[in-house]
Design an enzyme around this catalytic site. Structure first.
Site, short mmCIF file in Angstrom:
data_model
loop_
_atom_site.label_atom_id
_atom_site.label_comp_id
_atom_site.label_asym_id
_atom_site.label_seq_id
_atom_site.Cartn_x
_atom_site.Cartn_y
_atom_site.Cartn_z
N HIS A 1 0.82 -1.21 0.00
CA HIS A 1 0.00 0.00 0.00
C HIS A 1 0.86 1.26 0.00
O HIS A 1 0.68 2.15 -0.85
CB HIS A 1 -0.91 -0.01 1.23
CG HIS A 1 -1.75 1.22 1.38
ND1 HIS A 1 -3.07 1.27 1.01
CD2 HIS A 1 -1.47 2.46 1.87
CE1 HIS A 1 -3.55 2.48 1.26
NE2 HIS A 1 -2.60 3.22 1.79
N GLU A 2 1.78 1.34 0.94
CA GLU A 2 2.59 2.56 1.04
C GLU A 2 3.48 2.74 -0.18
O GLU A 2 3.76 3.87 -0.59
CB GLU A 2 3.42 2.54 2.32
CG GLU A 2 2.60 2.59 3.61
CD GLU A 2 1.66 3.79 3.68
OE1 GLU A 2 1.98 4.84 3.09
OE2 GLU A 2 0.59 3.67 4.33
N HIS B 1 1.74 4.68 -2.81
CA HIS B 1 1.93 6.13 -2.64
C HIS B 1 3.29 6.55 -3.18
O HIS B 1 3.42 7.60 -3.83
CB HIS B 1 1.85 6.50 -1.16
CG HIS B 1 0.49 6.50 -0.57
ND1 HIS B 1 -0.56 7.22 -1.09
CD2 HIS B 1 -0.01 5.87 0.54
CE1 HIS B 1 -1.63 7.05 -0.34
NE2 HIS B 1 -1.33 6.23 0.65
N HIS C 1 3.29 6.89 -6.85
CA HIS C 1 2.57 8.10 -7.22
C HIS C 1 3.52 9.31 -7.19
O HIS C 1 3.47 10.19 -8.06
CB HIS C 1 1.39 8.30 -6.27
CG HIS C 1 0.32 9.18 -6.79
ND1 HIS C 1 -0.78 9.55 -6.03
CD2 HIS C 1 0.14 9.80 -7.98
CE1 HIS C 1 -1.57 10.33 -6.72
NE2 HIS C 1 -1.03 10.50 -7.92
#
Length: 673
Positions: A458-459, A462, A465
């Site tokens: 998940h991290e 980010h 991104h």
């Protein structure tokens, strides 16, 4: 005093020389950065030339280099390694930055110059910069009269001070609430490695003997799944849910006061509630739409949770208590699906998950390469760095990983940027992932749970991104997107954690080297819906609580925060006595010092896009290079350079559908079943 932050770093990627930085350097750099930035903005506002896009908007984007450099270096180290010295200066830095934002957005001359520009001939990212800048100024009070601007400054200053104090007390409350056990028998169910880690934690906290179980930020503590004694589970659970309720680290009243002041500020700005203010910058159309989405999901989620509780009671032999839920839920998974989630930890070693899982999936999708570097001066010995390369061998950016829990680190997990990829400033991205995995005892492997595996993926979503940002202007770059869109890329990246082409690459028994038993992926997929009732209800409870705090009337002050919690959750049809909120008021850092006020709904809002995107990847062959390239080009690289929903629709070929989310959450049946 020589201050390294006052000049651009000569290290690769302009990486801060953390080994040379002290608390006084950060404060000094922020003070000088604020003063210098105000001079630059004053020059823009007083420019006698006709306003143009270049001499006004672009000039603003170029300004404030020292301040930007200082605060990005500071935010990174403060949240991850907030020493006593940094915590002492934090209120001053928070106040400086908050006051500076007011000085910018409430500067009548500057706003008048910005608003006077005729942007009719602009297009693309340039046009987006103008509209977003003006919207931000207006939302921050640029059009208020002088008297109301003064009131707004006072409110903002007080809210900032309370937020800083909330964070300081919460860190103290988390450390204070760590649970000490005297005898190993009280921790039956934990592995030898867990016990060794807990013994080390006890010594580090000053205990001469015994074992210390430290807390992570959410209500649900991972060890509740494995502790065999209900009494021990209860101690750990109650320590978790009661954080911030008493003593010098009480946070409840701070949260209530912040919510009240935010409601006053909303009224000053012409809005009914703080939530209405926040939603001006969101992809959600309005507060009614958000409330409607949550209300649509709650009944089915609660019904599923109650059904799960009945299943748990068949095993426990008595009514289920919230501290027993994780333990018996794991037992159901073992019985129904032959799945022992606790035993899975032996197959998940941190480095393997990271390098042969997280990095490997990114390599397959995006052609990335990773090389660990050891030449950067870091703020803590546990921190690691990797240079990230594009498929053609060119450098993309730097990834910084800080994975282990410590007493100076805030709870939870997050991504941050030390540098952002913005072509206007010639910067390459430097992004961080910070987690709170218990550090193993010396010589032991760093094992992670299945939930922590998902968090790593998940991290890193980010991080991608931020790494892939191809924006021109800092204001629109990378993860600078609406709050209810920012979680979308990270949630999509979770899909690769259990992907049949990824999982076998990193999941191997840490002592024998044996791969996961055949069929484990299928078992995990079959078991995926078990517990979704609890998980969805736990999340929705937190989202409803957030909106309740931020839908207060002008100046309304809640005198009893715990009673307020109980009332609003009951009115929403939730069951906190059985399924507690993922975060309670006393430790809801996301909304009181994390930028998510009136925005915690964002996770489920983003998950609509996420689930629909997972369906797209599945329909188009999954882990394929061309799929990753499309996702990178049309979405991850775009930031806020165009409307994020426009980016989504260009990528997907249509608007998002909610049905894939409902199926994933067990709230509807798949039409393909």
């Amino acid at each position: 005093m020589h201050n390294p932050l006052l000049e651009r770093s000569t290290l690769p990627f302009e990486f801060p020389d953390y080994s040379a930085l002290e608390a006084a350097h950060y404060l000094d750099a922020v003070q000088q950065g604020v003063a210098g930035h105000l001079e630059e903005l004053r020059a823009i506002a007083q420019n006698t030339q006709v306003p143009t896009f270049e001499n006004t908007f672009v000039a603003m984007e170029r300004s404030g280099a020292l301040l930007r450099r200082a605060v990005m270096a500071y935010w990174t180290v403060f949240s991850a390694h907030g020493t006593d010295e940094l915590r002492e200066i934090d209120p001053q830095i928070q106040s400086l930055v908050s006051g500076h934002q007011d000085a910018i957005h409430l500067d009548g001359a500057l706003f008048a110059r910005l608003a006077s520009l005729d942007a009719g001939a602009l297009d693309g990212e340039d046009k987006r910069l103008v509209s977003e800048t003006l919207r931000t100024f207006r939302a921050a009070g640029a059009e208020l009269d002088a008297g109301r601007k003064k009131q707004l400054r006072t409110l903002n200053s007080e809210i900032t001070d309370l937020s800083s104090e909330y964070s300081r007390r919460l860190l103290g409350a988390m450390n204070e609430a760590a649970v000490h056990f005297a005898e190993p028998g009280e921790l039956a169910g934990l592995s030898d490695g867990d016990l060794a880690s807990a013994a080390d934690a006890a010594r580090a906290a000053g205990h001469t003997d015994g074992y210390l179980l430290t807390l992570v930020l959410p209500t649900g503590q991972p060890l509740l799944e494995r502790l065999e004694l209900s009494a021990s589970r209860r101690r750990l659970f109650e320590a978790s849910v009661n954080r911030g309720q008493k003593g010098e680290n009480r946070t409840l009243d701070l949260g209530a006061r912040m919510a009240s002041l935010r409601s006053k500020r909303a009224a000053l700005l012409g809005f009914a509630t703080h939530a209405d203010v926040v939603l001006q910058e969101a992809t959600a159309p309005d507060l009614a739409a958000v409330r409607g989405r949550l209300a649509e999901l709650i009944p089915a989620a609660v019904a599923n949770a109650r059904a799960e509780a009945k299943e748990l009671e068949k095993i426990s032999g008595s009514p289920i208590e919230p501290w027993d839920w994780a333990f018996y839920s794991a037992a159901v998974a073992r019985e129904r699906h032959a799945l022992d989630r606790g035993a899975l930890r032996e197959y998940f070693e941190l480095d393997a998950v990271l390098e042969r899982g997280v990095f490997a999936a990114a390599s397959r999708l995006y052609g990335l390469g990773f090389t660990e570097r050891f030449d950067f001066p870091l703020y803590h010995p546990d921190v690691r760095t990797w240079e990230v390369f594009n498929e053609d061998g060119s450098t993309l950016g730097l990834f910084v990983g800080d994975f282990f829990a410590r007493s100076t680190k805030a709870g939870g997990a997050w991504m941050n940027s030390i540098r952002e990829s913005v072509s206007l400033l010639g910067e390459r991205p430097v992004v961080t992932n910070t987690l709170n995995i218990p550090k193993p005892a010396e010589g032991e492997p760093a094992l992670v749970s299945l939930d922590e595996v998902n968090t790593l993926f998940h991290e890193f979503g980010h991080a991608l991104h931020g790494l892939f940002s191809a924006g021109t202007y800092p204001s629109l770059a990378g993860t600078s997107v609406p709050r209810d869109f920012v979680e979308y890329p990270s949630q999509v990246n979770e899909m690769w954690a259990l992907h049949a082409e990824v999982l076998p690459g990193y999941a191997a028994h840490t002592r024998t080297g044996e791969p996961l038993p055949a069929g484990t992926v299928q078992v995990l997929e079959a078991a995926a819906l078990w517990g979704e009732g609890f998980a969805t209800t736990e999340y929705l409870t937190a989202a409803v609580l957030d909106l309740a705090w931020h839908s207060l009337a002008d100046g309304e002050l809640v005198s009893d925060p715990l009673a307020f919690e109980q009332r609003v959750l009951a009115e929403a049809g939730l069951i906190p006595e059985l399924v507690p909120s993922r975060y309670r008021t006393g430790y809801f850092k996301h909304i009181f010092d994390g930028g998510y006020s009136a925005g915690y709904y964002s996770y489920i809002w983003s998950e609509v896009l996420d689930a629909d995107t997972v369906e797209w990847f599945t329909e188009n062959g999954g882990l394929k290079r061309e799929n990753g390239e499309r996702f990178r080009t049309e979405l991850l690289s775009r930031g806020n350079t165009r409307d994020p929903l426009e980016s989504y629709e260009i990528f997907r070929g249509r608007e998002a559908r909610i049905e894939p989310l409902l199926v994933r959450r067990g709230l509807a049946r798949s039409t393909n079943a």
